[in-house]
Design a protein around this motif. Sequence first.
Motif, PDB file in Angstrom:
ATOM      1  N   LEU A   1       0.831  -1.210   0.000  1.00  0.00           N
ATOM      2  CA  LEU A   1       0.000   0.000   0.000  1.00  0.00           C
ATOM      3  C   LEU A   1       0.865   1.260   0.000  1.00  0.00           C
TER       4      LEU A   1
ATOM      5  N   ARG B   1      -7.469   6.259  -5.100  1.00  0.00           N
ATOM      6  CA  ARG B   1      -8.358   5.801  -4.027  1.00  0.00           C
ATOM      7  C   ARG B   1      -8.881   4.391  -4.301  1.00  0.00           C
TER       8      ARG B   1
ATOM      9  N   ARG C   1      -6.056   1.831  -3.722  1.00  0.00           N
ATOM     10  CA  ARG C   1      -5.786   1.589  -2.303  1.00  0.00           C
ATOM     11  C   ARG C   1      -6.924   0.834  -1.632  1.00  0.00           C
ATOM     12  N   ALA C   2      -8.154   1.128  -2.048  1.00  0.00           N
ATOM     13  CA  ALA C   2      -9.285   0.373  -1.507  1.00  0.00           C
ATOM     14  C   ALA C   2      -9.243  -1.087  -1.949  1.00  0.00           C
TER      15      ALA C   2
ATOM     16  N   SER D   1      -6.620  -2.866   0.105  1.00  0.00           N
ATOM     17  CA  SER D   1      -7.136  -3.110   1.457  1.00  0.00           C
ATOM     18  C   SER D   1      -8.104  -4.285   1.476  1.00  0.00           C
TER      19      SER D   1
ATOM     20  N   VAL E   1      -8.801   1.810   5.761  1.00  0.00           N
ATOM     21  CA  VAL E   1      -9.347   2.435   4.561  1.00  0.00           C
ATOM     22  C   VAL E   1     -10.591   3.262   4.889  1.00  0.00           C
ATOM     23  N   THR E   2     -11.339   2.857   5.929  1.00  0.00           N
ATOM     24  CA  THR E   2     -12.499   3.647   6.340  1.00  0.00           C
ATOM     25  C   THR E   2     -12.062   4.956   6.995  1.00  0.00           C
TER      26      THR E   2
ATOM     27  N   ARG F   1      -9.390   6.517   6.370  1.00  0.00           N
ATOM     28  CA  ARG F   1      -8.727   7.370   5.385  1.00  0.00           C
ATOM     29  C   ARG F   1      -9.701   7.997   4.396  1.00  0.00           C
ATOM     30  N   TYR F   2     -10.600   7.164   3.837  1.00  0.00           N
ATOM     31  CA  TYR F   2     -11.443   7.634   2.737  1.00  0.00           C
ATOM     32  C   TYR F   2     -12.942   7.580   3.019  1.00  0.00           C
TER      33      TYR F   2
ATOM     34  N   TYR G   1     -15.624   3.362   0.978  1.00  0.00           N
ATOM     35  CA  TYR G   1     -14.485   2.564   0.530  1.00  0.00           C
ATOM     36  C   TYR G   1     -14.237   1.359   1.448  1.00  0.00           C
ATOM     37  N   GLY G   2     -14.737   1.423   2.658  1.00  0.00           N
ATOM     38  CA  GLY G   2     -14.592   0.281   3.553  1.00  0.00           C
ATOM     39  C   GLY G   2     -15.727  -0.715   3.483  1.00  0.00           C
TER      40      GLY G   2
END
Length: 213
Positions: free
Chosen positions: A19, A35, A38-39, A42, A70-71, A73-74, A78-79
């Motif tokens: 990551l 994004r 990265r999601a 994750s 990830v939650t 962060r974005y 995304y989570g």
Amino acid sequence: MLITLLSDLGLTALFAFALSQTYQVWPPTHALPERLLRAALSLCAALVLALHEQASGQASGLSLVAVALVTLRYGPLYGLPGLTVAFLPGMDPVQVAFQTAGVLLMATVLRPAVRVDLPPGARLLWTAPLIFLAGHLAGHLAGHLAGHLAGAVAAPAPPGGTAADRRRAVQRPGPDHARAAQPPEDPERLVHVPRAGIHGRPDRAAQPPSVHR
């Protein structure tokens, strides 16, 4: 147990390194393709860690780390794909889904307080335990409730049926009760009538035999 925990930590460090390779410039950019990448990483980390925990038979809960990060962060959108961990073969779908949803919900609530864009600080000492405690508590309660519901559905009926069945049986007696309620026939009314012969005379076969002297 120790070997399983070390291998889980190794996999977590491996996905964290993968990551980190998505951050190539400073300050880091957060465009939509980055994004999504990265999601996706994750989600892969959560699935691999969950499968590894299932194969080893030791539930360490490290698969929830990727969902929480990830939650934080974005955001929860995304989570949300992390819930697919519950549909892996061999998983308890209800317990794992509630566990992941608890982490997702608590990470969303504490996201303004955590502020992952800032350097680590004292705020992580109380927010991080709350996030994973909420997830494990939700999963435990869901598994306990599912077990109680399954036991209630599979419980056998009491002897004699329920109270409603017994009331219906009393209101509508069966044929044996109906026959028992009828009065017995009077034996004096049972009169023997001899059969008639061909010409209207009593049949000799039906008459009692005479005695010849």
